[in-house]
Design a protein around this motif. Structure first.
Motif, PDB file in Angstrom:
ATOM      1  N   ASN A   3       0.792  -1.231   0.018  1.00 18.90           N
ATOM      2  CA  ASN A   3       0.143  -0.028  -0.014  1.00 18.90           C
ATOM      3  C   ASN A   3       0.697   1.129  -0.059  1.00 18.90           C
ATOM      4  O   ASN A   3       0.223   2.462   0.152  1.00 18.90           O
ATOM      5  N   ILE A   4       2.201   1.153   0.106  1.00 24.07           N
ATOM      6  CA  ILE A   4       3.176   2.327   0.028  1.00 24.07           C
ATOM      7  C   ILE A   4       3.525   2.646  -1.486  1.00 24.07           C
ATOM      8  O   ILE A   4       3.701   1.874  -2.298  1.00 24.07           O
ATOM      9  N   ILE A   5       3.230   3.947  -1.626  1.00 24.70           N
ATOM     10  CA  ILE A   5       3.320   4.317  -2.803  1.00 24.70           C
ATOM     11  C   ILE A   5       4.441   5.678  -3.035  1.00 24.70           C
ATOM     12  O   ILE A   5       4.533   6.399  -2.121  1.00 24.70           O
ATOM     13  N   LYS A   6       5.572   5.635  -3.657  1.00 23.23           N
ATOM     14  CA  LYS A   6       6.567   6.538  -4.024  1.00 23.23           C
ATOM     15  C   LYS A   6       6.603   7.138  -5.296  1.00 23.23           C
ATOM     16  O   LYS A   6       6.485   6.336  -6.218  1.00 23.23           O
ATOM     17  N   LYS A   7       6.529   8.148  -5.472  1.00 27.04           N
ATOM     18  CA  LYS A   7       6.961   8.766  -6.780  1.00 27.04           C
ATOM     19  C   LYS A   7       8.289   9.575  -6.879  1.00 27.04           C
ATOM     20  O   LYS A   7       8.470  10.398  -6.046  1.00 27.04           O
ATOM     21  N   ASP A   8       8.678   9.565  -8.081  1.00 26.16           N
ATOM     22  CA  ASP A   8      10.096  10.377  -8.144  1.00 26.16           C
ATOM     23  C   ASP A   8       9.690  11.771  -8.107  1.00 26.16           C
ATOM     24  O   ASP A   8       8.685  12.257  -8.708  1.00 26.16           O
ATOM     25  N   GLY A   9      10.748  12.531  -7.248  1.00 26.18           N
ATOM     26  CA  GLY A   9      10.514  14.120  -7.460  1.00 26.18           C
ATOM     27  C   GLY A   9       9.791  14.579  -6.100  1.00 26.18           C
ATOM     28  O   GLY A   9       9.510  15.595  -5.968  1.00 26.18           O
ATOM     29  N   TYR A  10       9.278  13.545  -5.460  1.00 24.88           N
ATOM     30  CA  TYR A  10       8.590  13.875  -4.092  1.00 24.88           C
ATOM     31  C   TYR A  10       9.330  13.330  -2.786  1.00 24.88           C
ATOM     32  O   TYR A  10       9.700  12.327  -2.838  1.00 24.88           O
ATOM     33  N   ASP A  11       9.138  14.377  -1.802  1.00 24.89           N
ATOM     34  CA  ASP A  11      10.127  13.930  -0.582  1.00 24.89           C
ATOM     35  C   ASP A  11       9.221  13.258   0.271  1.00 24.89           C
ATOM     36  O   ASP A  11       9.316  13.363   1.662  1.00 24.89           O
ATOM     37  N   PHE A  12       8.022  12.592  -0.148  1.00 22.77           N
ATOM     38  CA  PHE A  12       7.201  11.841   0.931  1.00 22.77           C
ATOM     39  C   PHE A  12       6.789  10.446   0.149  1.00 22.77           C
ATOM     40  O   PHE A  12       7.042  10.529  -0.915  1.00 22.77           O
ATOM     41  N   ILE A  13       6.490   9.608   0.871  1.00 27.68           N
ATOM     42  CA  ILE A  13       5.773   8.387   0.653  1.00 27.68           C
ATOM     43  C   ILE A  13       4.257   8.431   1.090  1.00 27.68           C
ATOM     44  O   ILE A  13       3.790   9.211   1.842  1.00 27.68           O
ATOM     45  N   PHE A  14       3.431   7.707   0.368  1.00 32.69           N
ATOM     46  CA  PHE A  14       2.117   7.500   0.440  1.00 32.69           C
ATOM     47  C   PHE A  14       1.524   6.332   0.791  1.00 32.69           C
ATOM     48  O   PHE A  14       1.810   5.150   0.109  1.00 32.69           O
TER      49      PHE A  14
END
Length: 126
Positions: A3-14
């Protein structure tokens, strides 16, 4: 499946599993705009078994040169017309607009992570 989502360019995970603990703060709260394009209008209208003219008349308003989904007022808050309080969910989830699909990974939040964390319990610093 994570359920963990990480996107390049963002300093957070969801952590998408946090959505079940939240009272849909991304769908309620301050008034805002939920922009939809022509393709999304057709998809949502079809999902609701409405023609696009009827759907537009009942659920959209013009915002500049774009269309936005109407909101309902609930106490001091606003909520998307498709937010269902009883289920704490979206009644058009399968065909929700791209704007909803990409939350919380919006350019706006790249430099406003602290603001985002106040709204979304699933956002965690990396």
């Amino acid at each position: 499946m994570s359920n963990i989502i990480k996107k390049d360019g963002y300093d957070f995970i969801f952590d998408a599993s946090a959505c079940s603990t939240c009272k849909a703060r991304c769908c309620t709260g301050e008034s805002g705009y939920i922009h939809v394009n022509a393709s999304e209008i057709e998809d949502i209208a079809g999902f609701l078994d409405l023609d696009s003219v009827e759907f537009s008349k009942n659920y959209l308003f013009k915002h500049g040169y774009k269309y936005s989904i109407k909101e309902r007022k609930f106490g001091d808050s606003y909520e998307c017309a498709f937010y269902d309080r009883e289920s704490n969910g979206c009644t058009i989830y399968e065909v929700r607009p791209q704007q909803c699909r990409t939350f919380p990974f919006w350019d706006y939040f790249k430099t406003r992570v602290d603001e985002l964390k106040l709204e979304c319990p699933g956002v965690v610093d990396v």
